[in-house]
Design an enzyme around this catalytic site. Structure first.
Site, PDB file in Angstrom:
ATOM      1  N   TYR A  76       0.832  -1.196   0.000  1.00  0.00           N
ATOM      2  CA  TYR A  76       0.000   0.000   0.000  1.00  0.00           C
ATOM      3  C   TYR A  76       0.876   1.259   0.000  1.00  0.00           C
ATOM      4  CZ  TYR A  76      -4.310  -2.691   0.468  1.00  0.00           C
ATOM      5  OH  TYR A  76      -5.366  -3.542   0.248  1.00  0.00           O
ATOM      6  N   SER A  77       0.628   2.204   0.909  1.00  0.00           N
ATOM      7  CA  SER A  77       1.273   3.520   0.805  1.00  0.00           C
ATOM      8  C   SER A  77       2.746   3.531   1.197  1.00  0.00           C
ATOM      9  CB  SER A  77       0.517   4.549   1.647  1.00  0.00           C
ATOM     10  OG  SER A  77      -0.673   4.931   1.001  1.00  0.00           O
ATOM     11  N   ALA A  78       3.276   2.438   1.678  1.00  0.00           N
ATOM     12  CA  ALA A  78       4.734   2.392   1.843  1.00  0.00           C
ATOM     13  C   ALA A  78       5.412   2.568   0.491  1.00  0.00           C
ATOM     14  CB  ALA A  78       5.155   1.084   2.505  1.00  0.00           C
TER      15      ALA A  78
END
Length: 390
Positions: free
Chosen positions: A67-69
């Site tokens: 995801y947003s990593a």
């Protein structure tokens, strides 16, 4: 008992203990954690199940969507272009993307895209998902969109749109799609098992995700029963027109199956990076020092890249947040390894960061998507790392 595989250097045993406890006490199903110190791995662990329905074990080379990593990887690509003189972060976006200069956006600098200050968290008219995956229709829609607030006066997490906004600048400047630029300039030199746009022949290596529903859905209980410190946030969740909801409704349909091969094969530089904990830690290690002869940014460029740009209550997350030019900075809720750390979280618990003061870089990936205040898995690993460093 889940078997923990991998290696830990002397002194870092608390991380192994915390990782094992994540399985026995905190809900991990399949996961991996890696720590580099001064350019060398000191923790490299994995365990559990990558295919919860089939029993497929998590192995050393299991891939996980983070995801947003992913944003940390994309931000790194942007700073590499700035270091090479191809991109001025303080120049208007429109210098590189002329179509962007409409509806009050002509003077927005590239840096405000990175630091979530542009006000382009959503679209007045969502883009069909198949068109968003094709890239150009979404870029065109964002170029035409009017900001939700006066740019530069506030910040709010551009959860989905950030990837197309920053990615289009990368594309315009480099002539390459952001996933290709990352693959050529970052993943290849470091030998990273990390992809923004997963090749079809790698899909079988990816772990399948399990989504945990909260024990109590606060949006369904009477407002007076919600803890006072959460009321503003819960009110935002309840309002379909709030920034908190609209920021994730930029495609039609809004729900995206991130387990699907179609989504993983696309380039969503904000949210669909697929890789290992080892790759995350190794990338961040190469930001603060050399890793096998490779350093991604000079100390001067890194110092500028991680300098705080904004802090305060986030217009989307409705909680305090801090950002540099693309990286998250430590907060009370996400301390990382200390005040000089920088990195990025991902939905459900994934985390990658570096801490120049201690010479460490960290990566944690998992397939049980929990998130929220009850999820202590990443926090417990970071606390164990801090104990090891002391």
């Amino acid at each position: 008992m889940t078997t923990i595989e991998g290696e830990v250097a002397a002194g870092f045993e608390p991380v192994r203990e915390a990782f094992a406890a994540n399985f026995s006490e905190h809900g991990d199903i399949g996961a991996a954690v890696c720590v580099y110190q001064y350019g060398r791995p000191v923790v490299d662990l994995w365990g559990g199940v990558a295919g919860p329905k089939t029993g497929r074990p998590w192995t050393r080379d299991t891939l996980q969507l983070v995801y947003s990593a992913t944003k940390g990887a994309t931000a790194t690509a942007t700073h590499m272009l700035a270091e090479r003189g191809a991109l001025d972060l303080d120049a208007p976006v429109a210098k590189y993307w002329p179509e962007f200069a409409v509806n009050g956006k002509a003077d927005i600098p590239v840096r405000w895209l990175l630091s979530h200050q542009a006000g382009l968290i959503t679209l007045d008219q969502p883009v069909p998902l198949n068109e968003a995956l094709a890239w150009h229709p979404m870029a065109a829609a964002l170029a035409a969109q009017r900001p939700q607030w006066t740019p530069g006066t506030a910040h709010g997490y551009h959860g989905r749109t950030w990837g197309w906004l920053v990615g289009e600048v990368i594309r315009r400047v480099s002539g390459r799609m952001p996933g290709r630029f990352f693959a050529d300039e970052i993943a290849a030199p470091l030998g990273l098992d990390f992809f923004i746009g997963l090749p079809a022949d790698q899909h079988g290596r990816v772990s399948r995700m399990v989504y945990q529903r909260p024990a109590v859905d606060l949006t369904t209980v009477p407002a007076e029963s919600v803890p006072e410190e959460l009321r503003e946030l819960v009110a935002a969740w309840r309002d379909p027109n709030s920034f908190s909801n609209r920021a994730y409704a930029v495609t039609d349909p809004p729900e995206i199956d991130f387990d699907s091969s179609e989504i993983q094969a696309a380039e969503l530089p904000a949210s669909n990076g697929v890789g290992t904990a080892r790759a995350l830690a190794r990338m961040y290690a190469a930001l603060i020092g050399e890793v096998d002869g490779v350093r991604l940014l000079t100390p001067g460029t890194l110092s500028s890249a991680i300098a705080e740009q904004v802090r305060g209550v986030d217009q989307v997350m409705v909680t305090p947040s801090r950002f540099s030019s693309g990286y998250m900075l430590p907060t009370e809720a996400n301390t990382m390894a200390g005040p000089h750390s920088f990195g990025h979280t991902g939905r459900g618990g994934s985390l990658g960061f570096a801490d120049p003061e201690h010479g460490v870089a960290f990566g944690y990936v998992m397939n049980h998507i929990i998130g929220g205040p009850d999820d202590v898995r990443a926090t417990s690993l970071v606390e164990a790392l801090r104990t090891s460093l002391q």
